[in-house]
Motif scaffolding. Structure first.
Motif, PDB file in Angstrom:
ATOM      1  N   UNK A  89       0.757  -1.310  -0.010  1.00  0.00           N
ATOM      2  CA  UNK A  89       0.012  -0.040  -0.091  1.00  0.00           C
ATOM      3  C   UNK A  89       0.649   1.358  -0.130  1.00  0.00           C
ATOM      4  N   UNK A  90       1.920   1.388   0.545  1.00  0.00           N
ATOM      5  CA  UNK A  90       2.924   2.505   0.674  1.00  0.00           C
ATOM      6  C   UNK A  90       3.294   2.806  -0.812  1.00  0.00           C
ATOM      7  N   UNK A  91       4.048   1.857  -1.565  1.00  0.00           N
ATOM      8  CA  UNK A  91       4.408   1.871  -2.950  1.00  0.00           C
ATOM      9  C   UNK A  91       3.425   2.237  -3.800  1.00  0.00           C
ATOM     10  N   UNK A  92       2.104   1.857  -3.479  1.00  0.00           N
ATOM     11  CA  UNK A  92       0.891   2.081  -4.387  1.00  0.00           C
ATOM     12  C   UNK A  92       0.804   3.559  -4.140  1.00  0.00           C
ATOM     13  N   UNK A  93       0.748   4.320  -2.999  1.00  0.00           N
ATOM     14  CA  UNK A  93       0.366   5.691  -2.692  1.00  0.00           C
ATOM     15  C   UNK A  93       1.456   6.424  -3.214  1.00  0.00           C
ATOM     16  N   UNK A  94       2.891   6.101  -2.932  1.00  0.00           N
ATOM     17  CA  UNK A  94       3.895   6.867  -3.651  1.00  0.00           C
ATOM     18  C   UNK A  94       3.955   6.887  -5.271  1.00  0.00           C
ATOM     19  N   UNK A  95       3.534   5.798  -5.732  1.00  0.00           N
ATOM     20  CA  UNK A  95       3.438   5.797  -7.321  1.00  0.00           C
ATOM     21  C   UNK A  95       2.193   6.687  -7.907  1.00  0.00           C
ATOM     22  N   UNK A  96       1.013   6.451  -7.041  1.00  0.00           N
ATOM     23  CA  UNK A  96      -0.241   7.321  -7.656  1.00  0.00           C
ATOM     24  C   UNK A  96       0.146   8.788  -7.157  1.00  0.00           C
ATOM     25  N   UNK A  97       0.658   9.127  -6.183  1.00  0.00           N
ATOM     26  CA  UNK A  97       0.959  10.400  -5.933  1.00  0.00           C
ATOM     27  C   UNK A  97       1.777  11.294  -6.847  1.00  0.00           C
ATOM     28  N   UNK A  98       2.953  10.489  -7.107  1.00  0.00           N
ATOM     29  CA  UNK A  98       3.961  10.786  -8.245  1.00  0.00           C
ATOM     30  C   UNK A  98       3.131  10.829  -9.739  1.00  0.00           C
ATOM     31  N   UNK A  99       2.501  10.067  -9.893  1.00  0.00           N
ATOM     32  CA  UNK A  99       1.818  10.016 -11.347  1.00  0.00           C
ATOM     33  C   UNK A  99       0.729  11.022 -11.379  1.00  0.00           C
ATOM     34  N   UNK A 100       0.038  11.592 -10.241  1.00  0.00           N
ATOM     35  CA  UNK A 100      -0.670  12.585 -10.252  1.00  0.00           C
ATOM     36  C   UNK A 100      -0.018  13.888 -10.187  1.00  0.00           C
ATOM     37  N   UNK A 101       0.966  13.928  -9.738  1.00  0.00           N
ATOM     38  CA  UNK A 101       1.957  15.024  -9.489  1.00  0.00           C
ATOM     39  C   UNK A 101       2.216  15.305 -10.923  1.00  0.00           C
TER      40      UNK A 101
END
Length: 141
Positions: free
Chosen positions: A114-126
């Motif tokens: 879940x942490x990796x998912x959150x980081x990747x999703x945040x970077x993608x949205x940014x």
């Protein structure tokens, strides 16, 4: 050929703007030698046109700086597009396994990381937000 004053007056805008051909310029100048009153009028109009054109207060390298800035923004826009796709795809990655020719298990890696998912999703949205802000900035009206 008989050149009248009306013909010369028709040619004056082209002559005064500096867009006249050499033949037209010589024709107008020859006529000005014959008609000093018109020559005086043309000189006055010429000086008025010169006075209207103010010297440019823009720096001489403004176009080059604008071009290089636009090229830099377009390059950044391409990179943001690629990273945006990469990070969104990475956050939506999944795992599946087969057993006996059938799908045994399918789940998104969000469940395991879940942490990796959150980081990747945040970077993608940014990346996507920055990409669309550059698109809007470069859009011409």
């Amino acid at each position: 050929m008989n050149v009248t004053r009306e013909i010369i007056l028709d040619l004056l805008p082209v002559y005064l703007s500096g867009e006249a051909s050499p033949a037209t310029r010589s024709l107008v100048e020859e006529y000005m030698k014959q008609d000093p009153g018109l020559a005086q009028r043309i000189r006055l109009q010429w000086t008025e046109n010169i006075a209207k054109v103010a010297p440019s207060s823009l720096p001489p390298d403004l176009e080059l700086r604008s071009l290089s800035r636009t090229r830099r923004l377009l390059g950044l826009q391409r990179w943001l597009f690629g990273f945006g796709i990469f990070f969104i795809a990475l956050s939506l990655s999944n795992e599946f396994s087969f057993a006996d020719g059938r799908l045994k298990e399918f789940h998104f890696l969000l469940r395991d990381y879940p942490i990796g998912f959150g980081v990747c999703l945040t970077l993608g949205l940014a990346c996507w937000i920055a990409y669309f802000s550059i698109v809007r900035r470069l859009r011409t009206s």
